[in-house]
Design a protein around this motif. Structure first.
Motif, PDB file in Angstrom:
ATOM      1  N   CYS A  13       0.853  -1.186   0.000  1.00  0.00           N
ATOM      2  CA  CYS A  13       0.000   0.000   0.000  1.00  0.00           C
ATOM      3  C   CYS A  13       0.889   1.236   0.000  1.00  0.00           C
ATOM      4  CB  CYS A  13      -0.911   0.011   1.219  1.00  0.00           C
ATOM      5  SG  CYS A  13      -1.951   1.500   1.271  1.00  0.00           S
ATOM      6  N   ALA A  14       0.726   2.060  -1.017  1.00  0.00           N
ATOM      7  CA  ALA A  14       1.495   3.290  -1.136  1.00  0.00           C
ATOM      8  C   ALA A  14       0.754   4.499  -0.573  1.00  0.00           C
ATOM      9  CB  ALA A  14       1.862   3.537  -2.599  1.00  0.00           C
ATOM     10  N   ALA A  15      -0.423   4.280   0.003  1.00  0.00           N
ATOM     11  CA  ALA A  15      -1.197   5.370   0.600  1.00  0.00           C
ATOM     12  C   ALA A  15      -0.662   5.625   2.011  1.00  0.00           C
ATOM     13  CB  ALA A  15      -2.682   5.016   0.624  1.00  0.00           C
ATOM     14  N   THR A  16       0.513   6.247   2.084  1.00  0.00           N
ATOM     15  CA  THR A  16       1.213   6.395   3.361  1.00  0.00           C
ATOM     16  C   THR A  16       0.486   7.286   4.355  1.00  0.00           C
ATOM     17  OG1 THR A  16       2.558   8.150   2.402  1.00  0.00           O
ATOM     18  CG2 THR A  16       3.486   5.919   2.373  1.00  0.00           C
ATOM     19  N   SER A  17      -0.455   8.110   3.896  1.00  0.00           N
ATOM     20  CA  SER A  17      -1.206   8.953   4.820  1.00  0.00           C
ATOM     21  C   SER A  17      -2.369   8.205   5.471  1.00  0.00           C
ATOM     22  CB  SER A  17      -1.719  10.210   4.108  1.00  0.00           C
ATOM     23  OG  SER A  17      -2.587   9.865   3.051  1.00  0.00           O
ATOM     24  N   CYS A  18      -2.623   6.972   5.039  1.00  0.00           N
ATOM     25  CA  CYS A  18      -3.701   6.176   5.626  1.00  0.00           C
ATOM     26  C   CYS A  18      -3.280   5.687   7.013  1.00  0.00           C
ATOM     27  CB  CYS A  18      -4.034   4.974   4.741  1.00  0.00           C
ATOM     28  SG  CYS A  18      -5.368   3.937   5.410  1.00  0.00           S
ATOM     29  N   SER A  19      -4.177   5.754   7.967  1.00  0.00           N
ATOM     30  CA  SER A  19      -3.870   5.353   9.338  1.00  0.00           C
ATOM     31  C   SER A  19      -3.688   3.853   9.500  1.00  0.00           C
ATOM     32  CB  SER A  19      -4.957   5.858  10.284  1.00  0.00           C
ATOM     33  OG  SER A  19      -4.906   7.276  10.323  1.00  0.00           O
ATOM     34  N   TYR A  20      -4.083   3.059   8.507  1.00  0.00           N
ATOM     35  CA  TYR A  20      -3.847   1.615   8.533  1.00  0.00           C
ATOM     36  C   TYR A  20      -2.507   1.234   7.909  1.00  0.00           C
ATOM     37  CZ  TYR A  20      -8.731   0.794   9.808  1.00  0.00           C
ATOM     38  OH  TYR A  20      -9.932   0.764  10.450  1.00  0.00           O
ATOM     39  N   GLY A  48      -3.639   2.670  13.340  1.00  0.00           N
ATOM     40  CA  GLY A  48      -4.504   1.648  13.903  1.00  0.00           C
ATOM     41  C   GLY A  48      -4.421   0.375  13.101  1.00  0.00           C
ATOM     42  N   GLY A  49      -5.215  -0.593  13.494  1.00  0.00           N
ATOM     43  CA  GLY A  49      -5.282  -1.848  12.757  1.00  0.00           C
ATOM     44  C   GLY A  49      -4.729  -3.010  13.535  1.00  0.00           C
TER      45      GLY A  49
END
Length: 95
Positions: A13-20, A48-49
């Motif tokens: 996952c390259a969505a580094t701003s996602c909290s997961y 989180g996660g």
């Protein structure tokens, strides 16, 4: 119906701003791909996660070749920015 053991993993996952997201690894228990993007993406002030990598719980992209009755049949998926969304499903392929 797919059992939990057989659900595809989120390979990266390259969505580094996602909290997961932690070190380009998804830590959501299971994501939902909705529209063209990861519907589980959330940007808040803490991480989180779960301790293990994320799974693909559902897919709403009925026009994807990996979609079978709203479940993803790909062995794994990659999530990343492509276009306007920061969390697109990069594994998507049209039927």
């Amino acid at each position: 119906m797919t059992s939990m053991r057989e659900l595809p993993t989120v390979q990266s996952c390259a969505a580094t701003s996602c909290s997961y997201n932690e070190n380009s690894s998804c830590h959501a228990g299971a994501i939902t791909v909705g529209g063209s993007a990861c519907g589980t993406f959330v940007e808040i002030s803490f991480r989180g996660g779960v301790d293990q990598g994320g799974l693909v719980g559902a897919c709403h992209r009925s026009e994807c070749k990996f979609n079978d009755k709203l479940e993803c049949t790909a062995s794994s998926v990659e999530i990343g920015g492509q276009g306007a969304d920061v969390a697109d499903c990069l594994t998507y392929e049209a039927k």
